[in-house]
Write a protein that holds these residues in place. Structure first.
Motif, PDB file in Angstrom:
ATOM      1  N   THR A 158      -8.813   6.985  -3.471  1.00 21.06           N
ATOM      2  CA  THR A 158      -8.479   8.342  -3.046  1.00 21.06           C
ATOM      3  C   THR A 158      -8.387   8.406  -1.522  1.00 21.06           C
ATOM      4  O   THR A 158      -9.216   7.802  -0.833  1.00 21.06           O
ATOM      5  CB  THR A 158      -9.595   9.325  -3.515  1.00 21.06           C
ATOM      6  OG1 THR A 158      -9.678   9.241  -4.933  1.00 21.06           O
ATOM      7  CG2 THR A 158      -9.307  10.765  -3.097  1.00 21.06           C
ATOM      8  N   GLY A 159      -7.384   9.134  -1.006  1.00 20.13           N
ATOM      9  CA  GLY A 159      -7.309   9.382   0.429  1.00 20.13           C
ATOM     10  C   GLY A 159      -6.011   8.914   1.041  1.00 20.13           C
ATOM     11  O   GLY A 159      -5.102   8.444   0.360  1.00 20.13           O
ATOM     12  N   GLU A 160      -5.952   9.067   2.370  1.00 15.92           N
ATOM     13  CA  GLU A 160      -4.707   8.787   3.096  1.00 15.92           C
ATOM     14  C   GLU A 160      -4.551   7.298   3.396  1.00 15.92           C
ATOM     15  O   GLU A 160      -5.505   6.637   3.801  1.00 15.92           O
ATOM     16  CB  GLU A 160      -4.697   9.568   4.419  1.00 15.92           C
ATOM     17  CG  GLU A 160      -4.670  11.068   4.213  1.00 15.92           C
ATOM     18  CD  GLU A 160      -4.745  11.850   5.521  1.00 15.92           C
ATOM     19  OE1 GLU A 160      -4.185  11.390   6.543  1.00 15.92           O
ATOM     20  OE2 GLU A 160      -5.378  12.920   5.515  1.00 15.92           O
ATOM     21  N   ILE A 161      -3.325   6.815   3.196  1.00 14.25           N
ATOM     22  CA  ILE A 161      -3.010   5.429   3.544  1.00 14.25           C
ATOM     23  C   ILE A 161      -1.749   5.423   4.412  1.00 14.25           C
ATOM     24  O   ILE A 161      -0.902   6.312   4.288  1.00 14.25           O
ATOM     25  CB  ILE A 161      -2.807   4.531   2.301  1.00 14.25           C
ATOM     26  CG1 ILE A 161      -1.566   4.951   1.495  1.00 14.25           C
ATOM     27  CG2 ILE A 161      -4.035   4.558   1.398  1.00 14.25           C
ATOM     28  CD1 ILE A 161      -1.197   3.961   0.393  1.00 14.25           C
ATOM     29  N   ALA A 162      -1.664   4.440   5.296  1.00 18.31           N
ATOM     30  CA  ALA A 162      -0.467   4.301   6.141  1.00 18.31           C
ATOM     31  C   ALA A 162      -0.145   2.824   6.274  1.00 18.31           C
ATOM     32  O   ALA A 162      -1.009   1.976   6.089  1.00 18.31           O
ATOM     33  CB  ALA A 162      -0.725   4.909   7.520  1.00 18.31           C
ATOM     34  N   VAL A 163       1.092   2.543   6.596  1.00 14.57           N
ATOM     35  CA  VAL A 163       1.547   1.152   6.733  1.00 14.57           C
ATOM     36  C   VAL A 163       1.845   0.846   8.202  1.00 14.57           C
ATOM     37  O   VAL A 163       2.525   1.623   8.874  1.00 14.57           O
ATOM     38  CB  VAL A 163       2.809   0.905   5.872  1.00 14.57           C
ATOM     39  CG1 VAL A 163       3.391  -0.484   6.147  1.00 14.57           C
ATOM     40  CG2 VAL A 163       2.488   1.057   4.388  1.00 14.57           C
ATOM     41  N   LEU A 164       1.313  -0.267   8.670  1.00 14.72           N
ATOM     42  CA  LEU A 164       1.697  -0.819   9.974  1.00 14.72           C
ATOM     43  C   LEU A 164       2.539  -2.050   9.683  1.00 14.72           C
ATOM     44  O   LEU A 164       2.034  -3.078   9.238  1.00 14.72           O
ATOM     45  CB  LEU A 164       0.448  -1.206  10.788  1.00 14.72           C
ATOM     46  CG  LEU A 164       0.710  -2.024  12.059  1.00 14.72           C
ATOM     47  CD1 LEU A 164       1.598  -1.285  13.045  1.00 14.72           C
ATOM     48  CD2 LEU A 164      -0.609  -2.413  12.729  1.00 14.72           C
ATOM     49  N   SER A 165       3.849  -1.923   9.889  1.00 12.65           N
ATOM     50  CA  SER A 165       4.767  -3.008   9.523  1.00 12.65           C
ATOM     51  C   SER A 165       5.115  -3.876  10.735  1.00 12.65           C
ATOM     52  O   SER A 165       4.495  -3.778  11.791  1.00 12.65           O
ATOM     53  CB  SER A 165       6.024  -2.418   8.874  1.00 12.65           C
ATOM     54  OG  SER A 165       6.812  -3.448   8.314  1.00 12.65           O
ATOM     55  N   ALA A 166       6.104  -4.728  10.528  1.00 14.49           N
ATOM     56  CA  ALA A 166       6.595  -5.611  11.596  1.00 14.49           C
ATOM     57  C   ALA A 166       7.794  -4.920  12.251  1.00 14.49           C
ATOM     58  O   ALA A 166       7.701  -3.759  12.639  1.00 14.49           O
ATOM     59  CB  ALA A 166       6.938  -6.971  10.997  1.00 14.49           C
ATOM     60  N   ALA A 167       8.946  -5.604  12.344  1.00 13.45           N
ATOM     61  CA  ALA A 167      10.133  -4.957  12.904  1.00 13.45           C
ATOM     62  C   ALA A 167      10.752  -4.014  11.865  1.00 13.45           C
ATOM     63  O   ALA A 167      10.682  -4.272  10.668  1.00 13.45           O
ATOM     64  CB  ALA A 167      11.149  -6.017  13.325  1.00 13.45           C
TER      65      ALA A 167
END
Ligand code: RAM
Length: 348
Positions: free
Chosen positions: A162-171
């Motif tokens: 449960t809760g907020e997720i975010a993605v830190l990607s490459a280019a």
């Protein structure tokens, strides 16, 4: 889908992805070497990324075993247009094969097609060039399976999923990360993940400084963020370091794709309890072996062709799939219980 199976060599339990396993096709008979192997050029997304150093090492091992002269050249930024001059130079210098991880599938396609028109074999590895701009793409693992694995690890790390997720990607143009994120989002539509809230994707360009800044920005923009998913070896280290530095250990968790050696302290420190990767040395070895088979004419890159590479995939055959894709094999999931054994057995 992830399954737990024993891994005999290291004696530890791992999660593996079966969707990408090759079929039980018959190995092709060994064909005589028709061509004297010459120059093979490897062009990673960028040269200053430890992930690509490991893949290059695997390719060097293959060059020692199979013959040919391997050179690695490439940009220091993960930018497609910066790869083009290296492709053009390899073409002018009449390399026999180019092995390339695409920073931007379409930007580099014309240069790769020109190389193919000049008789050079093109092998994509790690991040695919556009279909039609390579002979074979060696994918490190099944794309849908990686996406599901990323969703599952985020679900494991978020309290009660449960809760907020975010993605830190490459280019932003990276074929591989974009495909994995899309597959992850498809998985997240399942009811099991309905309490995970998607905060979006930011891009660190596989640059440690930019990745750190983007991770910091995520924490400021989303005070209730629970998990940063970083499907890049550069981003995941940066995110875990930011969580540690900002004293968020235990309240924000990091997962994604990283090298065991680079992540061992963060696994044990609690910033990144689990994450995944494949055998990157084998990826480089397989990509080089495929280039050699293409140069020798023992494979053409046609769907349904089979070939074996001694020392990879337990010496079992690979089958070339749709769009000339070969899947290396299942990825491994690392945690505090198994990471030391993987660092010892992989050496990266
Ligand atoms: C980075 C690169 C590479 C990716 C790995 C997981 O090193 O973006 O393309 O496969 O992470």
């Amino acid at each position: 889908m992830f399954h737990r199976v024993p891994r005999a060599a290291a004696g530890v339990a791992v999660l593996v992805l079966l969707a990408g396993c090759s079929s039980s096709a018959t190995p092709s008979p060994a064909a005589p070497t028709a061509v004297t192997l010459g120059s093979i050029v490897m062009i990673p997304k960028q040269v200053n990324n430890p992930y690509f150093d490991v893949a290059f090492k695997g390719a060097q091992n293959a060059a020692t075993a199979l013959g040919g002269t391997l050179t690695q050249v490439g940009p220091s930024n993960a930018v497609g247009t910066e790869q083009i001059p290296f492709i053009q130079t390899a073409t002018t210098q009449k390399a026999q094969a180019i092995i390339v991880s695409a920073d931007d599938a379409t930007a580099i396609a014309p240069a790769l097609q020109a190389a193919m028109a000049a008789g050079i074999k093109v092998v994509g590895y790690d991040s695919s060039p556009a279909v039609g701009a390579y002979n074979v793409f060696v994918n490190q693992a099944d794309t849908a399976g990686i996406g599901k694995g990323l969703a599952d690890m985020a679900c494991d790390e978020a309290p009660s999923c449960t809760g907020e997720i975010a993605v830190l990607s490459a280019a932003q143009t990276a074929t591989n990360q974009n495909a994995w994120i899309a597959a992850m989002q498809t998985t997240l539509k399942d009811a099991k993940y309905s309490k995970l809230v998607w905060d979006g994707v930011v891009y660190g360009n596989d640059d440690p400084t930019v990745s750190t800044q983007q991770a910091q920005a995520l924490l400021s923009a989303h005070p209730n963020l629970k998990v940063i998913v970083s499907p890049t070896t550069v981003g995941i280290v940066a995110a875990a370091q930011v969580v540690k530095d900002q004293n968020k250990t235990g309240s924000v968790f990091v997962t994604g794709l990283g090298t065991p050696k680079g992540m061992v302290d963060f696994v044990k420190g609690g910033q990144a309890p689990e994450f995944a990767l494949w055998n990157v040395t084998d990826l480089g070895y397989l990509a080089y072996a495929v280039a050699v088979d293409l140069v020798n004419g023992t494979i053409k890159g046609t769907a349904g062709e089979t070939f074996t590479v001694k020392g990879v995939n337990n010496d079992q055959p690979y089958t070339i799939g749709t769009d000339g894709v070969v899947v290396l094999g299942p990825p491994f999931v690392f945690n505090a219980k198994n990471i030391d054994q993987y660092v010892a057995s992989f050496g990266f």
